[in-house]
Every structure is written in structure tokens, then in C-alpha cells.
Enzyme design. Sequence first.
Site: not given
Ligand code: PEP
Length: 256
Positions: A13-15, A99, A101, A171, A177, A217, A238-239
Site C-alpha cells: 500500500n503505497w498510500k 482503510h 486512514e 489491520e 505506521g 508495521s 505500507g512503509g
Molecule cells: C497500511 O497502511 O495498510 C499499513 C499496514 O501500513 P504500515 O505497514 O506502514 O504500518
Amino acid sequence: MNKKYRRVIIAGNWKENMLPSQVHDFCEALRKEMPESANGSSVVLCVPATHLAALAKEKSRRLAVGAQNISEFDKGAHTGEISADMIADLGAKYCIVGHSERRASNGDTDELVNAKIRALLERGINPILCVGESLDQRDRDLTMEFIAYQVKAALYGLTPEQVKKVVIAYEPIWAIGTGRTATNEQAQEVCFGIRELLRRQYGALISRKVCILYGGSMNAKNCAGLLAQPDIDGGLIGGASLKAADFGVIVREGSK
Ligand code: PEP
């Protein structure tokens, strides 16, 4: 990592990160990280809508195109919106829905999430439905009740055949994050709970088929333990999906 009834999905997930002009180089680098054999696993990159055309040029049997959001409307006077049809036309096979967010900042209610899932399924796109509790809900021992509500509301009115096509990503909000990952046991417990809920609602055959991912994470260091859990069929990342080398470690772990 063979889950017998389900394929493993490693989804990035590049956001709101990277540029369309960076997609090609990233995919080149990722291709070098890919293992010889996918062993039935799939890799998906969920990119901003502006990046989809560039990603479509890179898609292959090993790398699928994913989006991060759509409008619940088919088409019409909805300035700024992007429909399921539009992303399908650019080759999207997956799209994130709900999501945390977007639930927190963009008004994605459970009803809206349900409408978006229906729109995606009608266009043959697999929704990646995100659910997860806050830290406060976990502390008050409300995790499973809350997740069950989110899952039921999101899948409301779908046929069992449609439910099979929905990928569910657990999640926990407190893990996204933050660098704070759920333990293997915490993640497995909730993913198992989701599968049990699906079994009660739609039967054992369907619940066995639904891919359930963990997100929050996940990284090169902790992915092996999480992906080894019996009810975790992959990750939403994500990251760690922004660097091909880090993402590659997770992709390789998912294809073992
Ligand atoms: C996400 O935004 O779906 C996510 C899991 O982010 P991260 O891996 O950065 O926690």
C-alpha cells in the site's frame, strides 16, 4: 507457506507516496528481488490512481495492479471521483476499501465501504477490505466484537460467491505506521476469529477460501513469524512496500 486452500497475497500500500515516473524503476528493482518460483503466491501493488497507468505497463503473472480507493458511483456528476470501471480499464485487479486512514479522515462509513465493495465486485475487481480496532477498543476487550461488526457491515447483502472474492486485511489501527506490530499470536487470534465468523455466516467452504491478510508495521524482520500463522494468508504492507529490497524480503517469505 502453502495454505492449502488459499493463495498467499503480498500487497503493498503505497498510500500518498512515490511518483508515477518512479514506478518503472521500482518494478525493475522488485523483479530482481522476486524468487524463482511464486509457489502460488501473488504480489499486488496498490498505488495512487495517478500511478495506475504506469503500473499497468509493468503488470505480469507475478505482479498485479491494485488501487487504493474508488467512488461508490458508477459514473456521472461526481467531480474528482474515480469509478471501479475506470480502474478496471487500467488493469486493476485489486482495490483497498475501508482503510482506517480513510475511515478516519475521508468519511468512509461502513455503508460506504459496503457500496464500494459491491461496485468493485461488479467490475471483477477483488476488494481488499481493511478492518481493525483502535488501542482503546483493544484495551476494553472489544476487539473481536468491533471487527465482527465491521466485517458483517462491509459484506452485507453479498452472495457467498462474492464473499469468496473479498480479501480481508486485519489491520489494528495502533499498529499502522507506528512500528508497533501485533504479536504473531494477537494477529492469528483475530484472523482466526474472522474466519470463524465467515464460517458461521457463509459455511466452511467459503470461509476456507477467503484470503485474510495481516497489516500493521509488517516488515522484513517480522514477516516470517506473521506469515507462518495458519490463518494469515499474506500481508498488506505500507512503509516497507516503498523500498524494493524490503518488500522483496516479504515477497520471498510469502512464496516459501
Ligand atoms: C497500511 O497502511 O495498510 C499499513 C499496514 O501500513 P504500515 O505497514 O506502514 O504500518
